[in-house]
Motif scaffolding. Structure first.
Motif, short mmCIF file in Angstrom:
data_model
loop_
_atom_site.label_atom_id
_atom_site.label_comp_id
_atom_site.label_asym_id
_atom_site.label_seq_id
_atom_site.Cartn_x
_atom_site.Cartn_y
_atom_site.Cartn_z
N GLU A 287 0.85 -1.19 0.00
CA GLU A 287 0.00 0.00 0.00
C GLU A 287 0.88 1.23 0.00
N MET A 288 0.47 2.23 -0.74
CA MET A 288 1.17 3.51 -0.66
C MET A 288 1.05 4.09 0.75
N ILE A 344 -6.94 0.86 -0.46
CA ILE A 344 -6.60 0.32 -1.77
C ILE A 344 -5.18 -0.25 -1.69
N LEU A 345 -5.03 -1.52 -2.02
CA LEU A 345 -3.73 -2.18 -2.01
C LEU A 345 -3.48 -2.80 -3.37
N TYR A 346 -2.25 -3.22 -3.63
CA TYR A 346 -1.93 -3.71 -4.97
C TYR A 346 -0.74 -4.66 -4.93
N ILE A 347 -0.67 -5.45 -5.97
CA ILE A 347 0.48 -6.33 -6.21
C ILE A 347 0.62 -6.43 -7.73
N MET A 352 5.30 -0.98 -11.81
CA MET A 352 4.14 -0.16 -11.44
C MET A 352 4.61 1.05 -10.66
N ASP A 353 4.15 2.21 -11.07
CA ASP A 353 4.53 3.46 -10.43
C ASP A 353 3.29 4.08 -9.78
N PRO A 354 3.05 3.80 -8.49
CA PRO A 354 1.91 4.44 -7.82
C PRO A 354 2.15 5.94 -7.74
N ALA A 383 10.99 -5.19 -13.66
CA ALA A 383 12.05 -4.67 -12.78
C ALA A 383 11.48 -3.85 -11.64
N GLY A 384 10.36 -3.19 -11.89
CA GLY A 384 9.76 -2.35 -10.84
C GLY A 384 8.51 -2.97 -10.27
N SER A 385 8.44 -4.30 -10.16
CA SER A 385 7.26 -4.98 -9.64
C SER A 385 6.97 -4.53 -8.21
N GLN A 386 5.70 -4.64 -7.82
CA GLN A 386 5.27 -4.17 -6.50
C GLN A 386 4.68 -5.33 -5.71
N GLY A 387 5.03 -5.40 -4.41
CA GLY A 387 4.51 -6.44 -3.54
C GLY A 387 5.30 -7.73 -3.69
#
Length: 442
Positions: A287-288, A344-347, A352-354, A383-387
């Motif tokens: 989460e941001m 709001i959360l994400y993976i 991904m650039d929040p 390269a910039g994957s999140q979670g």
């Protein structure tokens, strides 16, 4: 390499009330980066308590007026951002509406990129009483060119002490949210999903695509809704509200008003963070940073001792963005802890650039703030994957092998409860019921 995709995700608990379309549109894009004049490529909306239970459970045309206002708000907000030269044009197409009971997901795409949508999938599960949709989750998954995007709208169990129940709801969502393909050419803007059993269902594709759950390799998942995690495990005592932060405080900081808790002290007790960090809920998601105030529970109150009238202004930095009656102010409800229920959360397996994560102004139609997230997704670049992306290949819970039969049985119960609620809780239903009784008696 494919062009970046701009994504906008908004969640809102509607409190079973029709929204003010123009007011909602005026603040809809508040989570876009300042200075940006472009529109997102994809908009996803997560709605909870979208309509009274009778209308929500019956579905179809009964909830159309509630959903149409969000459709209109999106178009109005987009046209306002583009400028007057676009007149009455509809910048977006509603790709799909997916509903299970009182929880609804809507996905819009720019009309200019609609033909790039290769396929659509939908899923839904109820986690309320008897697995009905008074609480639950819906999912919409699309392939836009080579990029898979998954949007989840959810509503978990309420009350301060129900942490274990919320964690169980999450587990049941992971186990029961199974995606089936929708015919992208026959999905109608006002339809409910294949999972909901409502009217005007889109046609199912005969494709032999393998069913998949919430977690899936090489996808981006954005999960949001009224997750209902609170800042205390017990309800406030009768005098506890006197220690709450002032509702006019907008940002999390370390200052402590005299005799009151600071917002940062409340944030330290946020149940979602506590449960997530020890691996008991929303596994693998991130989460941001949360910099906005608690999103629940607000009430309007006549001015009294210690009350502070909110200035009559449309300034987004204060709470009153819908003019209150003279002498009214926004206050916290005394029987609930101010909490960040709406999240709001994400993976993402892609870069991904929040961008912006914020709450929207209050509306008198709800006791929640809406929350929105904007993000840029660079397809084909991990390269910039999140979670914790490894979990996309190894979900925390297996799929329920009986998910389809369970959802069908729950849907039958929803129709029964919806019809009974319609007869007893709505004016039009009362007239029908009186007519039935009158016909029997006379």
């Amino acid at each position: 390499m494919a062009a970046p995709l701009e994504i906008y995700f908004l969640t809102f608990n509607c409190a079973r009330t029709l929204i003010d379309t123009n007011l909602f549109a005026a603040h809809f894009f508040q989570a876009l980066p300042k200075g940006s004049r472009t529109l997102p490529d994809v908009i996803a909306i997560s709605l909870q308590e979208v309509a009274p239970i009778a209308y929500s459970f019956l579905g179809g045309s009964y909830i159309t007026p509630y959903l149409q206002r969000f459709d209109d708000a999106v178009q109005i907000a987009a046209r306002s951002r583009l400028g007057q030269e676009h007149g009455d044009k509809q910048p977006y197409e509603r790709l799909l509406t997916n509903a299970v009971g009182m929880t609804v997901g809507m996905v819009f795409v720019k009309r200019a990129i609609r033909e790039r949508v290769r396929w659509i999938e939908a899923a839904g599960v109820g986690v309320g009483l008897w697995e009905m949709g008074n609480k639950g989750a819906v999912g919409i998954r699309i392939a836009l060119d080579e990029t898979e995007l998954t949007f989840i709208a959810a509503h978990l169990a309420p009350m301060e002490g129900a942490v274990l129940r919320r964690n169980t709801d999450w587990q049941n969502i992971v186990r029961g949210l199974v995606f089936e393909q929708v015919d992208a050419n026959n999905s109608k803007p006002n339809s409910r999903s294949i999972a909901s059993g409502g009217e005007s269902e889109p046609l199912l594709s005969r494709s032999l695509r393998q069913e998949s759950g919430l977690y899936k390799p090489k996808t981006t998942i954005i999960f949001g809704g009224d997750l209902n995690y609170r800042t205390s495990h017990t309800r406030p005592r009768p005098d506890t509200h006197k220690t709450f932060p002032k509702p006019s405080e907008r940002h999390i900081d370390n200052s402590t008003p005299e005799g009151r808790l600071s917002i940062s002290q409340l944030w330290e007790k946020d149940q979602l963070n506590q449960e997530r960090m020890v691996g008991r809920t929303v596994h693998g998601f991130t989460e941001m940073p949360v910099t906005f105030p608690p999103t629940y529970k607000y009430i309007t109150e006549d001015m009294g001792n210690g009350s502070q009238v909110v200035p009559k202004t449309a300034n987004a930095e204060v709470l009153d963005d819908e003019l209150l009656s003279e002498g009214q102010s926004w206050q916290w409800a005394k029987h609930r802890w101010p909490s960040w229920c709406d999240r709001i959360l994400y993976i993402s397996a892609h870069e991904m650039d929040p961008r912006v994560y914020t709450s929207l102004p209050l509306h008198k139609s709800s006791d929640h703030r809406a929350v929105a997230l904007s993000a840029t997704i660079h397809a084909g670049n991990s390269a910039g994957s999140q979670g914790d992306v490894d979990i996309l290949d190894h979900p925390p819970f297996p799929l329920n092998p009986n998910w389809k039969a369970d959802r069908a049985a729950a849907r039958r119960r929803e129709v029964i409860v919806g019809f009974a609620s319609y007869l007893t809780l709505t004016n039009e239903g009362n007239f029908i019921l009186l007519g039935i009784i009158g016909g029997i008696v006379f």
